[in-house]
Write a protein that holds these residues in place. Structure first.
Motif, PDB file in Angstrom:
ATOM      1  N   LYS A 136     -40.182   2.840   8.781  1.00  0.00           N
ATOM      2  CA  LYS A 136     -39.486   1.574   9.005  1.00  0.00           C
ATOM      3  C   LYS A 136     -40.322   0.386   8.544  1.00  0.00           C
ATOM      4  N   LYS A 137     -41.574   0.374   8.954  1.00  0.00           N
ATOM      5  CA  LYS A 137     -42.424  -0.761   8.620  1.00  0.00           C
ATOM      6  C   LYS A 137     -42.687  -0.835   7.121  1.00  0.00           C
ATOM      7  N   ARG A 138     -42.938   0.294   6.497  1.00  0.00           N
ATOM      8  CA  ARG A 138     -43.242   0.286   5.068  1.00  0.00           C
ATOM      9  C   ARG A 138     -42.020  -0.112   4.248  1.00  0.00           C
ATOM     10  N   ALA A 139     -40.838   0.381   4.631  1.00  0.00           N
ATOM     11  CA  ALA A 139     -39.624   0.006   3.903  1.00  0.00           C
ATOM     12  C   ALA A 139     -39.348  -1.485   4.043  1.00  0.00           C
ATOM     13  N   TRP A 140     -39.460  -1.983   5.255  1.00  0.00           N
ATOM     14  CA  TRP A 140     -39.243  -3.424   5.474  1.00  0.00           C
ATOM     15  C   TRP A 140     -40.254  -4.241   4.681  1.00  0.00           C
ATOM     16  N   LEU A 141     -41.508  -3.796   4.670  1.00  0.00           N
ATOM     17  CA  LEU A 141     -42.569  -4.530   3.985  1.00  0.00           C
ATOM     18  C   LEU A 141     -42.332  -4.547   2.480  1.00  0.00           C
ATOM     19  N   CYS A 142     -41.866  -3.441   1.923  1.00  0.00           N
ATOM     20  CA  CYS A 142     -41.560  -3.419   0.488  1.00  0.00           C
ATOM     21  C   CYS A 142     -40.552  -4.505   0.137  1.00  0.00           C
ATOM     22  N   GLY A 143     -39.489  -4.607   0.926  1.00  0.00           N
ATOM     23  CA  GLY A 143     -38.489  -5.630   0.671  1.00  0.00           C
ATOM     24  C   GLY A 143     -39.029  -7.028   0.863  1.00  0.00           C
ATOM     25  N   ASP A 144     -39.817  -7.223   1.895  1.00  0.00           N
ATOM     26  CA  ASP A 144     -40.345  -8.553   2.208  1.00  0.00           C
ATOM     27  C   ASP A 144     -41.356  -9.023   1.162  1.00  0.00           C
ATOM     28  N   CYS A 145     -41.998  -8.084   0.493  1.00  0.00           N
ATOM     29  CA  CYS A 145     -42.991  -8.426  -0.528  1.00  0.00           C
ATOM     30  C   CYS A 145     -42.369  -8.613  -1.913  1.00  0.00           C
ATOM     31  N   GLY A 146     -41.066  -8.366  -2.038  1.00  0.00           N
ATOM     32  CA  GLY A 146     -40.405  -8.554  -3.320  1.00  0.00           C
ATOM     33  C   GLY A 146     -40.390  -7.336  -4.217  1.00  0.00           C
ATOM     34  N   MET A 147     -40.750  -6.185  -3.665  1.00  0.00           N
ATOM     35  CA  MET A 147     -40.672  -4.949  -4.453  1.00  0.00           C
ATOM     36  C   MET A 147     -39.201  -4.639  -4.742  1.00  0.00           C
ATOM     37  N   ASP A 148     -38.963  -3.874  -5.793  1.00  0.00           N
ATOM     38  CA  ASP A 148     -37.589  -3.565  -6.186  1.00  0.00           C
ATOM     39  C   ASP A 148     -36.982  -2.433  -5.379  1.00  0.00           C
ATOM     40  N   GLY A 149     -37.831  -1.555  -4.877  1.00  0.00           N
ATOM     41  CA  GLY A 149     -37.277  -0.422  -4.161  1.00  0.00           C
ATOM     42  C   GLY A 149     -38.338   0.368  -3.440  1.00  0.00           C
ATOM     43  N   VAL A 150     -37.873   1.451  -2.825  1.00  0.00           N
ATOM     44  CA  VAL A 150     -38.741   2.321  -2.044  1.00  0.00           C
ATOM     45  C   VAL A 150     -38.441   3.766  -2.425  1.00  0.00           C
ATOM     46  N   VAL A 151     -39.472   4.601  -2.394  1.00  0.00           N
ATOM     47  CA  VAL A 151     -39.319   6.034  -2.646  1.00  0.00           C
ATOM     48  C   VAL A 151     -39.422   6.741  -1.306  1.00  0.00           C
ATOM     49  N   CYS A 152     -38.421   7.548  -0.979  1.00  0.00           N
ATOM     50  CA  CYS A 152     -38.414   8.190   0.341  1.00  0.00           C
ATOM     51  C   CYS A 152     -37.723   9.536   0.285  1.00  0.00           C
ATOM     52  N   HIS A 209     -48.348   2.813  -3.641  1.00  0.00           N
ATOM     53  CA  HIS A 209     -48.263   3.232  -2.243  1.00  0.00           C
ATOM     54  C   HIS A 209     -48.031   2.022  -1.354  1.00  0.00           C
ATOM     55  N   ALA A 210     -46.933   2.049  -0.585  1.00  0.00           N
ATOM     56  CA  ALA A 210     -46.668   0.962   0.356  1.00  0.00           C
ATOM     57  C   ALA A 210     -47.774   0.852   1.394  1.00  0.00           C
ATOM     58  N   ALA A 211     -48.505   1.942   1.620  1.00  0.00           N
ATOM     59  CA  ALA A 211     -49.622   1.915   2.570  1.00  0.00           C
ATOM     60  C   ALA A 211     -50.730   0.972   2.129  1.00  0.00           C
ATOM     61  N   GLY A 212     -50.686   0.530   0.863  1.00  0.00           N
ATOM     62  CA  GLY A 212     -51.677  -0.433   0.390  1.00  0.00           C
ATOM     63  C   GLY A 212     -51.553  -1.801   1.029  1.00  0.00           C
ATOM     64  N   GLY A 213     -50.394  -2.060   1.647  1.00  0.00           N
ATOM     65  CA  GLY A 213     -50.256  -3.283   2.426  1.00  0.00           C
ATOM     66  C   GLY A 213     -49.644  -4.458   1.681  1.00  0.00           C
ATOM     67  N   ARG A 214     -49.409  -5.525   2.451  1.00  0.00           N
ATOM     68  CA  ARG A 214     -48.699  -6.692   1.955  1.00  0.00           C
ATOM     69  C   ARG A 214     -49.372  -7.337   0.757  1.00  0.00           C
ATOM     70  N   ARG A 215     -50.644  -7.677   0.888  1.00  0.00           N
ATOM     71  CA  ARG A 215     -51.275  -8.432  -0.186  1.00  0.00           C
ATOM     72  C   ARG A 215     -51.308  -7.634  -1.483  1.00  0.00           C
ATOM     73  N   MET A 216     -51.544  -6.327  -1.385  1.00  0.00           N
ATOM     74  CA  MET A 216     -51.565  -5.507  -2.587  1.00  0.00           C
ATOM     75  C   MET A 216     -50.220  -5.554  -3.293  1.00  0.00           C
ATOM     76  N   MET A 217     -49.128  -5.387  -2.540  1.00  0.00           N
ATOM     77  CA  MET A 217     -47.804  -5.382  -3.151  1.00  0.00           C
ATOM     78  C   MET A 217     -47.421  -6.765  -3.658  1.00  0.00           C
ATOM     79  N   GLU A 218     -47.774  -7.799  -2.922  1.00  0.00           N
ATOM     80  CA  GLU A 218     -47.463  -9.153  -3.388  1.00  0.00           C
ATOM     81  C   GLU A 218     -48.201  -9.487  -4.677  1.00  0.00           C
ATOM     82  N   GLU A 219     -49.444  -9.050  -4.780  1.00  0.00           N
ATOM     83  CA  GLU A 219     -50.207  -9.275  -6.017  1.00  0.00           C
ATOM     84  C   GLU A 219     -49.566  -8.532  -7.184  1.00  0.00           C
ATOM     85  N   ALA A 220     -49.069  -7.324  -6.929  1.00  0.00           N
ATOM     86  CA  ALA A 220     -48.412  -6.544  -7.975  1.00  0.00           C
ATOM     87  C   ALA A 220     -47.146  -7.244  -8.451  1.00  0.00           C
TER      88      ALA A 220
END
Length: 236
Positions: free
Chosen positions: A142-158, A90-101
């Motif tokens: 908008k914010k969650r999609a941008w954050l996924c990219g900024d954290c290095g995630m491969d993609g977004v589900v929408c 879940h992108a709602a988990g925030g920056r640090r969670m996604m960066e750690e992943a």
């Protein structure tokens, strides 16, 4: 993405492992990607996931992980070496969670893709407002999609209806995986839907479809119609 492979992910949202195996026997050679969700994972665990991988499918494990960063980090470490094509968080988990992943995945040298869930396709504006008062859905997308990219995630589900919003803020390299896709409107729990053709015309990289395939009276005919719709959308 390899366009030689049909960009269709079969959502294997069935009741039992036996039904899942029968379904995969029928669609083998017709689809390359399969989504395994919480029910089948609860029933079969990583053994079932590995079975599907060994059977030749690219497994999209859709568990929508959402927890504190260290918990997600060690979960990604556990999932990173079982042969998954992708895992959802879940992108709602925030920056640090996604960066750690992402860091955990990269440290392992795993090829597993990480996709961030933006907003569930079952959410209407009314349901969203009840659960998230004061935050317009468009702004969260908008914010969650941008954050996924900024954290290095491969993609977004929408949702397919959210693709233009995602495209307005996300890098073109951010893969868009789109559930809520139907050949015709259906009476189920998806509220924000579109056809495969419309989804690809609006920028989808992969579409997720389940019930329109495995509940069809003729699966071969359903697959043919879906493939035609996808090809029409890709030929934009």
């Amino acid at each position: 993405m390899n366009r030689d492979s049909l960009p269709l992910i079969l959502a294997l949202d069935v009741d039992s492992l036996a039904t899942a195996r029968r379904t995969m026997d029928v669609v083998k050679g017709k689809v390359d990607y399969v989504k395994i969700g919480p029910r089948l994972f609860a029933l079969g665990g990583t053994s079932f996931v590995k079975e599907m991988v060994d059977y030749g499918f690219k497994v999209f494990l859709d568990l929508k992980l959402h927890d504190i960063p260290n918990t997600i980090k060690i979960a990604v470490e556990a999932f990173g070496d079982i042969g998954l094509w992708s895992l959802t968080l879940h992108a709602a988990g925030g920056r640090r969670m996604m960066e750690e992943a992402v860091a955990a995945r990269d440290k392992m040298g795993s090829s597993m893709k990480l996709f961030g869930i933006s907003v569930l396709t079952s959410f209407s504006e009314e349901v969203w407002a009840e659960a998230t008062p004061g935050c317009p859905m468009d702004e969260a997308l908008k914010k969650r999609a941008w954050l996924c990219g900024d954290c290095g995630m491969d993609g977004v589900v929408c949702s397919p209806l959210d693709l233009p919003i995602i495209a307005s803020v996300a890098s073109p390299d951010l893969l868009k995986v789109v559930p809520g896709v139907r050949l015709t409107p259906g009476g189920d729990d998806q509220t924000r839907v579109a056809t495969p053709c419309d989804a690809f015309r609006n920028g989808a990289d992969y579409v997720v479809m389940g019930r329109p395939i495995y509940t069809a009276p003729d699966i071969d005919q359903a697959m043919s119609l879906i493939s035609q719709s996808i090809q029409e959308g890709l030929s934009k």
